[in-house]
Scaffold this active site. Sequence first.
Site, mmCIF file in Angstrom:
data_model
loop_
_atom_site.group_PDB
_atom_site.id
_atom_site.type_symbol
_atom_site.label_atom_id
_atom_site.label_comp_id
_atom_site.label_asym_id
_atom_site.label_seq_id
_atom_site.Cartn_x
_atom_site.Cartn_y
_atom_site.Cartn_z
ATOM 1 N N ARG A 58 6.271 0.122 -3.278
ATOM 2 C CA ARG A 58 5.988 -1.313 -3.132
ATOM 3 C C ARG A 58 5.005 -1.721 -4.225
ATOM 4 O O ARG A 58 3.928 -1.136 -4.351
ATOM 5 C CB ARG A 58 5.403 -1.571 -1.738
ATOM 6 N N TYR A 116 -8.245 2.007 -3.506
ATOM 7 C CA TYR A 116 -7.872 3.391 -3.214
ATOM 8 C C TYR A 116 -6.804 3.961 -4.141
ATOM 9 O O TYR A 116 -6.406 5.108 -3.986
ATOM 10 C CB TYR A 116 -7.419 3.536 -1.751
ATOM 11 N N HIS A 151 -0.569 -3.650 0.723
ATOM 12 C CA HIS A 151 -0.022 -3.376 2.060
ATOM 13 C C HIS A 151 0.241 -4.691 2.781
ATOM 14 O O HIS A 151 1.302 -4.891 3.371
ATOM 15 C CB HIS A 151 -1.010 -2.519 2.847
#
Length: 355
Positions: A248, A261, A252
Site C-alpha cells: 500500500r 516507523y 494505514h
Amino acid sequence: MSPLYQVLTPEGELAHDIAGLPDAATMVKMYENMVLVRLFDRKSINLQRQGRMGTYAPFEGQEASQVGSAMALSPGDWLFPTYRDHAAAIVHGQSMARVFLYWMGHMEGSISPKGLNIMPPCVPIATQMVHAVGTAWASKLQSEQHVSLAYFGDGATSEGDFHEALNFAGVFKTPTIFFCQNNGYAISVPFSQQSASRTIAQRAAAYDIHGERIDGNDIFAVWMTMKKAVERALAGEGPTLIEAITFRYGAHTTADDPKKYRDQEALSAQWREQRDPIHRLRLYLEKQGLWNEEKESAFISAAGAKIDEALAEAESYPKSRPEDMFKHVYAELTWMAVEQQNELTNPDKQEEIPA
C-alpha cells in the site's frame, strides 16, 4: 521460501505461456475497474483532508488484489471485507455512494444492494474470517453453489480468529476462500516481528487445506488463482488460503503517519516504479492493441464524473446523528449504554457523581 506465482510481469509481458487467461473484454474491464477505484481512493483522501469525511483507510497499490479477486466471484457469493476492501466491494456491486456514506458515519453505508451478499466492513481484526466460515458452512449444508470470500491483512494472521477459522474450515471442508493481502506491516509492526513463519501461505498445511502464494500486484495471477479456488470450493474440495504479496503506497489510515516507523516515501516509490499493478496491465493492453491514450483520457473523464455523481448523492443525505451509535447494538440497552446515551442527549442534566 516458495516463489510467487506470477503471470504478468512488471514489464507488461506474460511470464510464460499459460492457458486460462481472461478474455480481452475481461482484461479491459480489469483495467477500467482498477483505474476507477484508484481515482475513488484518491478522491476519498482529499475529502477526508477537507473535513467532508471521517478517518479513511486508503488502498492505493493494492488494486490488483482486490479487483482481481472480486471479479472472480459470482453475484451470489459472499464477500467479507475489512475496513480497507471497499475496492472489492465496489467491484462486487456495492455503490460508491454507499461507500462514501460509510466513511461519513452513516449506517446506510453498510447496506448492500438487494440480491448481493456484501457484509459491512469489519473493523475488529480477523473476526470476519469466522463469519465467512459460518456462511460457507451454511451454503454447503443447503447445497448452494456459493463461496464465501474473507479478506484480511498480514496482521490478522496473528489473531486467534485466523487459526479458528482455518481449522473449522478445514475440518468441515467449507467453501471458504481466505484472501490475505500481505502488505508487510500490521500498521507499524513488520511481519518478521509477528511470526517466525517465512510465509503466510505455508500455514495452510497445518490445517490440511490448499495454500497459494501469489504476486498480488499481478491481476492475472490473482484472478486465475481465485477462479481455481472457487472451482475447488464448489467441487467440495474445501477452502483455500491465498497470500497475495502487495504494498500500500499510503498510510494505514488518514490518522496514521507511516514515516515514524518506515521509509514510506522510498518504499512507495520503489513499488510504484517497479511493480505498480495498473501500469503493468496498461503496458500489456497497449501491446495487444486493446488500449491507448485516447481511451485512457475518455475513461478517466467518465470515471471522474461517476465518482462526483456518487459523492453528490452521498452528500445529499442528512448529516448523521451521534445518537445513532446506540442503535442496532443491543436488543435492550445496558445501563452503561443508557448513561452514555443520556450524557450525549442531555449534557446539561447530568447528576454529579459522588466522590
